[in-house]
Design an enzyme around this catalytic site. Structure first.
Site, PDB file in Angstrom:
ATOM      1  N   ALA A 130      44.208  41.690  50.508  1.00  0.00           N
ATOM      2  CA  ALA A 130      43.922  42.749  51.472  1.00  0.00           C
ATOM      3  C   ALA A 130      43.281  42.106  52.699  1.00  0.00           C
ATOM      4  CB  ALA A 130      42.993  43.788  50.864  1.00  0.00           C
ATOM      5  N   GLU A 177      38.317  38.251  44.255  1.00  0.00           N
ATOM      6  CA  GLU A 177      37.417  39.197  44.915  1.00  0.00           C
ATOM      7  C   GLU A 177      35.934  38.871  44.712  1.00  0.00           C
ATOM      8  OE1 GLU A 177      41.272  41.510  44.394  1.00  0.00           O
ATOM      9  OE2 GLU A 177      40.114  40.082  43.205  1.00  0.00           O
TER      10      GLU A 177
END
Length: 261
Positions: A67, A135
């Site tokens: 992302a 992440e």
């Protein structure tokens, strides 16, 4: 369809090909790209002539590198939650398309890119691909389904190691743990994806769609209920022209011509 800003959409021989096209940013997923993916998914789901779908990334470096961190960095808790909700909604739409979806992973598939691949039915990687859920390195966790789809695919222990360390793995390691179906040379990636998609496209569209639906819906059910689901769907197919054509063609020793009806 209207021309997209961040996607390239083509159809070849009843196979839809979606190419993520932000190579300057390693095809990172931003809100605009997710919206375009949602729109093209709606279009494909409504087009019965499309028998299979391939996703890949533009350029040689990335499928989808994750992302868009530049977009995420300044979000507050509520905005982060909404971004996760939107990403999960779009990827669930992709996962639940009636047509099988193949990820052709040509480079980095990290974070949201790995989660995108996890939402596909079949994953093929080039030898230069790298996959992972990094992440935790950014102080967050997966937000587009990685913490849920990854353990369902590779098992709890391996998924937790990948999620907790944020480590990248090679295509060969991804194949060892069941994350990837096939590993091929970069020059053969789309050829292999099209070969599998074409094999699927030659079969009964309804048989394939019902098989996908039975697997997806039955996976989290207990065995008794999942078998009942299979029985109902199996019976429904006997009301279709595809079933009559498929069995007649088999008995007549000829190639079936399926209409998806």
């Amino acid at each position: 369809m209207d021309k997209f800003k961040h996607l390239i959409y083509t159809v070849e021989d009843q196979i839809a090909i979606i190419t993520f096209n932000r190579p300057k940013y390693l095809n990172a997923l931003n809100s605009e790209m997710l919206k375009e993916l949602s729109d093209v998914t709606d279009h494909i789901g409504a087009d019965a002539s499309i028998r299979a779908v391939i996703l890949t990334g533009a350029g040689e470096k990335a499928f989808v590198a994750g992302a868009d961190i530049a977009e995420m960095r300044s979000k507050n808790a509520m905005e982060g939650r909404k971004f996760s909700q939107f990403g999960n909604w779009v990827l669930s739409k992709l996962e639940n398309l009636p047509q099988p979806v193949i990820a052709a992973i040509n480079g980095f598939a990290l974070g949201g890119g790995c989660e995108l691949a996890l939402a596909c039915d079949i994953r093929i990687a080039s030898t230069r691909a790298k996959l992972g859920q990094p992440e935790v390195i950014l102080g967050i966790m997966p937000g587009f389904g990685g913490s849920q789809r990854l353990p369902r695919l590779v098992g709890l222990g391996i998924a937790k190691e990948l999620l907790f360390t944020g480590d990248m793995i090679t295509a060969d390691r991804a194949r060892e743990i069941g994350l990837i179906n096939h590993v091929v040379e970069p020059s053969e990636l789309l050829t292999k994806a099209k070969e599998i998609a074409g094999n699927i496209a030659a079969k009964s569209p309804l048989g394939v769609q019902f098989s996908k639906k039975a697997v997806n819906e039955g996976f989290d059910l207990d065995l008794e209920r999942s078998l009942s689901l299979e029985t109902e769907m199996f019976g429904m197919l006997f009301s279709t022209e595809d079933q009559k054509e498929g069995m007649t063609a088999f008995l007549e020793k000829r190639k079936p011509v399926y209409q998806g009806k």
